[in-house]
Design a protein around this motif. Structure first.
Motif, short mmCIF file in Angstrom:
data_model
loop_
_atom_site.label_atom_id
_atom_site.label_comp_id
_atom_site.label_asym_id
_atom_site.label_seq_id
_atom_site.Cartn_x
_atom_site.Cartn_y
_atom_site.Cartn_z
N LEU A 1 94.31 -16.79 1.43
CA LEU A 1 94.77 -18.05 2.00
C LEU A 1 94.30 -18.20 3.45
O LEU A 1 93.89 -19.30 3.88
CB LEU A 1 96.29 -18.12 1.93
N GLU A 2 94.32 -17.10 4.20
CA GLU A 2 93.84 -17.15 5.58
C GLU A 2 92.36 -17.54 5.62
O GLU A 2 91.94 -18.37 6.44
CB GLU A 2 94.06 -15.79 6.24
N ASN A 3 91.57 -16.94 4.75
CA ASN A 3 90.14 -17.26 4.71
C ASN A 3 89.90 -18.70 4.27
O ASN A 3 88.99 -19.37 4.76
CB ASN A 3 89.42 -16.30 3.77
N ALA A 4 90.73 -19.17 3.32
CA ALA A 4 90.57 -20.54 2.86
C ALA A 4 90.88 -21.53 3.97
O ALA A 4 90.19 -22.55 4.11
CB ALA A 4 91.47 -20.79 1.65
N ARG A 5 91.91 -21.23 4.77
CA ARG A 5 92.23 -22.12 5.89
C ARG A 5 91.09 -22.15 6.91
O ARG A 5 90.71 -23.22 7.40
CB ARG A 5 93.51 -21.64 6.57
N ALA A 6 90.56 -20.98 7.23
CA ALA A 6 89.46 -20.92 8.20
C ALA A 6 88.23 -21.66 7.67
O ALA A 6 87.56 -22.39 8.41
CB ALA A 6 89.12 -19.47 8.51
N GLU A 7 87.93 -21.49 6.39
CA GLU A 7 86.78 -22.16 5.82
C GLU A 7 86.98 -23.67 5.80
O GLU A 7 86.03 -24.44 6.03
CB GLU A 7 86.53 -21.66 4.40
N THR B 1 84.42 -28.46 -1.60
CA THR B 1 84.69 -27.13 -2.13
C THR B 1 85.83 -26.46 -1.38
O THR B 1 86.68 -25.78 -1.99
CB THR B 1 83.43 -26.27 -2.04
N SER B 2 85.87 -26.62 -0.05
CA SER B 2 86.94 -25.99 0.72
C SER B 2 88.30 -26.58 0.39
O SER B 2 89.32 -25.89 0.45
CB SER B 2 86.65 -26.14 2.22
N GLU B 3 88.34 -27.87 0.04
CA GLU B 3 89.61 -28.46 -0.37
C GLU B 3 90.10 -27.84 -1.67
O GLU B 3 91.30 -27.52 -1.82
CB GLU B 3 89.44 -29.97 -0.52
N ASP B 4 89.20 -27.64 -2.63
CA ASP B 4 89.58 -26.97 -3.87
C ASP B 4 90.02 -25.53 -3.60
O ASP B 4 91.01 -25.05 -4.17
CB ASP B 4 88.42 -26.99 -4.85
N LEU B 5 89.27 -24.86 -2.73
CA LEU B 5 89.62 -23.48 -2.39
C LEU B 5 90.98 -23.41 -1.72
O LEU B 5 91.77 -22.49 -2.00
CB LEU B 5 88.54 -22.89 -1.47
N MET B 6 91.27 -24.35 -0.86
CA MET B 6 92.56 -24.36 -0.16
C MET B 6 93.71 -24.56 -1.14
O MET B 6 94.75 -23.89 -1.05
CB MET B 6 92.55 -25.48 0.90
N ARG B 7 93.54 -25.46 -2.10
CA ARG B 7 94.60 -25.71 -3.08
C ARG B 7 94.86 -24.46 -3.93
O ARG B 7 96.01 -24.06 -4.13
CB ARG B 7 94.23 -26.90 -3.96
N SER B 8 93.80 -23.84 -4.41
CA SER B 8 93.99 -22.67 -5.27
C SER B 8 94.55 -21.48 -4.50
O SER B 8 95.40 -20.74 -5.00
CB SER B 8 92.66 -22.29 -5.93
N ALA B 9 94.08 -21.29 -3.24
CA ALA B 9 94.58 -20.17 -2.44
C ALA B 9 96.04 -20.37 -2.07
O ALA B 9 96.83 -19.40 -2.06
CB ALA B 9 93.73 -20.01 -1.18
N THR B 10 96.43 -21.59 -1.79
CA THR B 10 97.85 -21.86 -1.46
C THR B 10 98.74 -21.58 -2.66
O THR B 10 99.80 -20.96 -2.55
CB THR B 10 98.00 -23.31 -1.00
N GLU B 11 98.31 -22.05 -3.82
CA GLU B 11 99.11 -21.81 -5.03
C GLU B 11 99.16 -20.33 -5.37
O GLU B 11 100.22 -19.80 -5.76
CB GLU B 11 98.52 -22.61 -6.19
N SER B 12 98.02 -19.63 -5.21
CA SER B 12 98.00 -18.20 -5.50
C SER B 12 98.95 -17.44 -4.57
O SER B 12 99.66 -16.53 -4.99
CB SER B 12 96.58 -17.67 -5.36
N HIS B 13 98.97 -17.80 -3.31
CA HIS B 13 99.87 -17.11 -2.36
C HIS B 13 101.32 -17.41 -2.68
O HIS B 13 102.19 -16.53 -2.59
CB HIS B 13 99.53 -17.55 -0.93
#
Length: 520
Positions: A475-481, A439-451
């Motif tokens: 994006l910061e929260n996604a990286r930490a997660e 899940t965190s990998e998916d979150l990281m991809r979407s947060a990076t693209e959104s930023h």
């Protein structure tokens, strides 16, 4: 009766020295016999009486009072007490190759260091060696006992009438004893120490796994702190870029001062987070050094694990892990050995109430004043001992041993339930960590693209600073997660291996013990 000083009229009893102590020694022909002790004995007795009257409590020790004078006052130790102590913790020197690689220690290096320096593993190892010695000592009861003796005597007899006589004798002897039969008591005693040895060995194995798990947990905590710091540094750089973009738009008249201040606030928050994480990194490194048995201020760094996680590594069912734990968990095996030890102790105590049959024999030669004159004697016996009545002590000893055996079985059942719970929690934690990683990998991809999109829109003038800062925060929260999910995956995997008894450090290639660890 004792009387000190001179006799009456300054005289002394006939045949005794002047001065001293008069001692009444009993009746002789209806009159008390008087004996005078020497003056030196009188002085010693007087000094003892004076010293007894002047004794202090508490007595002093090493020049200071033996206890503090009041409950609220701490005791002050002697100045040289620490210097007088000969005890010191043993230090295991680290190999030179490990010291040379202190900038990139691997997890295996840290576990190796911890096992070399750990007081827990050393104490458990010595306990096992002591149990082995106790078992060997008990095994010696299977053999006969042989004692050699020698004596030299000088006797003088002073009769009331006649001349004194003096004799001198010397001799030597050999005695043999052997227990023939005791209704299984000897075998039960040997079995008791045998199971105690097994329990100590299993607890040594458990101590090794506990130390390895503690190091792994501290290692992944340090790795997570380093990854969080790296992620926050990336966030800080992005916040700086966003702040510069806001200032450029304000200079071009496309943004207000509020946009610049909001971007500046986000930059300051990121810088504060970096400062906090830098301190946390040092703290976790100290914790890792301590777990490895090193001083907290040791200067070292570690090799980071691979970026790719084998998230599908665990494919077995929880029942398979439970079966493995029941078979391989050292702590559980030690509990079984203790239960068998208690059962053997019960058999030993029961046998103490039955007869024992022993063989005894010996030979002795005694010489007198004339070396050519001697006596030889020989003896042999079968000894039957039956404890007919012991004041009911043996019955209560049996009750005690039986209760201890039942308590050991109850503790074994509790240990089995505790191990099963550890496996159950560890298995489900690991499965949860697997899902979190995906899940965190998916979150990281979407947060990076959104930023990326929000930053491009803001720079082109069609997006607001609020959208940009919201995307940056996500994006910061996604990286930490992502960092926490990866760290929890490693820790949960180590916990599952520990729960099933699967943490086994590699043995030396030649299978030999380290120097200084030879057997007895």
């Amino acid at each position: 009766m004792v009387q000190a000083g001179e006799g009456r009229g300054g005289g002394s009893p006939k045949g005794s020295p002047a001065g001293g102590i008069l001692v009444m020694t009993g009746e002789t022909g209806g009159r008390a016999a008087v004996r005078r002790l020497p003056r030196r004995a009188a002085l010693v007795a007087l000094a003892a009486l004076i010293g007894a009257g002047c004794a202090r409590f508490p007595p002093g020790v090493a020049g200071v009072p033996g206890a503090s004078p009041a409950p609220e006052t701490p005791w002050t130790p002697p100045r040289n007490l620490a210097a007088e102590s000969p005890l010191s913790a043993p230090n295991e020197p680290l190999p030179s190759d490990l010291l040379e690689r202190a900038r990139d220690w691997t997890l295996a290096d840290l576990v190796d260091i911890a096992l070399r320096t750990s007081s827990e593993t050393r104490a458990a190892w010595q306990d096992a060696r002591a149990a082995a010695a106790a078992h060997g000592s008990e095994e010696s009861s299977r053999w006969p006992r042989i004692d050699l003796g020698a004596d030299l005597r000088r006797e003088r007899t002073d009769p009331s009438e006649g001349e004194a006589a003096e004799t001198r004798t010397y001799g030597y002897s050999a005695d043999l004893g052997y227990l023939l039969f005791d209704f299984g008591g000897r075998g039960a005693s040997i079995e008791e120490t045998r199971q105690a040895l097994f329990a100590a060995d299993w607890m040594h194995n458990q101590a090794i796994q506990d130390v390895a798990f503690d190091v792994e947990r501290a290692y992944f905590g340090y790795v997570a702190a380093a990854a969080l710091l790296e992620a926050e540094l990336s966030t800080l750089e992005e916040a700086r870029v966003n702040r510069d973009a806001a200032e450029e738009r304000r200079s071009a008249g496309l943004a207000t001062i509020a946009d610049v201040l909001q971007a500046e606030t986000a930059f300051s928050e990121a810088r504060l987070a970096v400062d906090i994480l830098q301190g946390s990194l040092l703290a976790t490194r100290g914790a890792l050094a301590t777990a490895a048995g090193l001083p907290a201020d040791t200067d070292f760094d570690v090799e980071l694990p691979s970026e790719e996680l084998p998230v599908d590594r665990v494919s077995e069912s929880v029942e398979e892990y439970l079966d493995r734990a029941r078979a391989e968990r050292p702590e559980l095996a030690a509990a079984r050995a203790r239960a068998l030890e208690a059962r053997a102790r019960l058999g030993k105590v029961r046998a103490e109430g039955y007869p024992t049959l022993s063989l005894s024999g010996g030979a002795e030669r005694t010489h007198y004043d004339d070396p050519d004159v001697y006596d030889d004697s020989y003896r042999a016996a079968l000894l039957l001992r039956f404890p007919l009545f012991t004041g009911f002590a043996h019955r209560y000893d049996v009750y005690e041993a039986r209760a201890e055996a039942e308590a050991a079985l109850a503790r074994l059942a509790g240990a089995e339930r505790a191990v099963e719970l550890d496996v159950w929690i560890g298995y489900n934690d690991f499965k949860t960590a697997e899902r979190r990683v995906r899940t965190s990998e998916d979150l990281m991809r979407s947060a990076t693209e959104s930023h990326r999109v929000a930053q491009g829109r803001y720079k082109s003038g069609v997006g607001s600073v609020l959208d940009l800062l919201a995307a940056q925060s996500a994006l910061e929260n996604a990286r930490a997660e992502s960092v926490r999910a990866r760290s929890d995956w490693f820790v949960s995997l180590a916990r599952l291996a520990h729960a099933t008894g699967g943490l086994r450090p590699a043995k030396p290639a030649d299978g030999s013990a380290r120097e200084g660890e030879e057997g007895p």
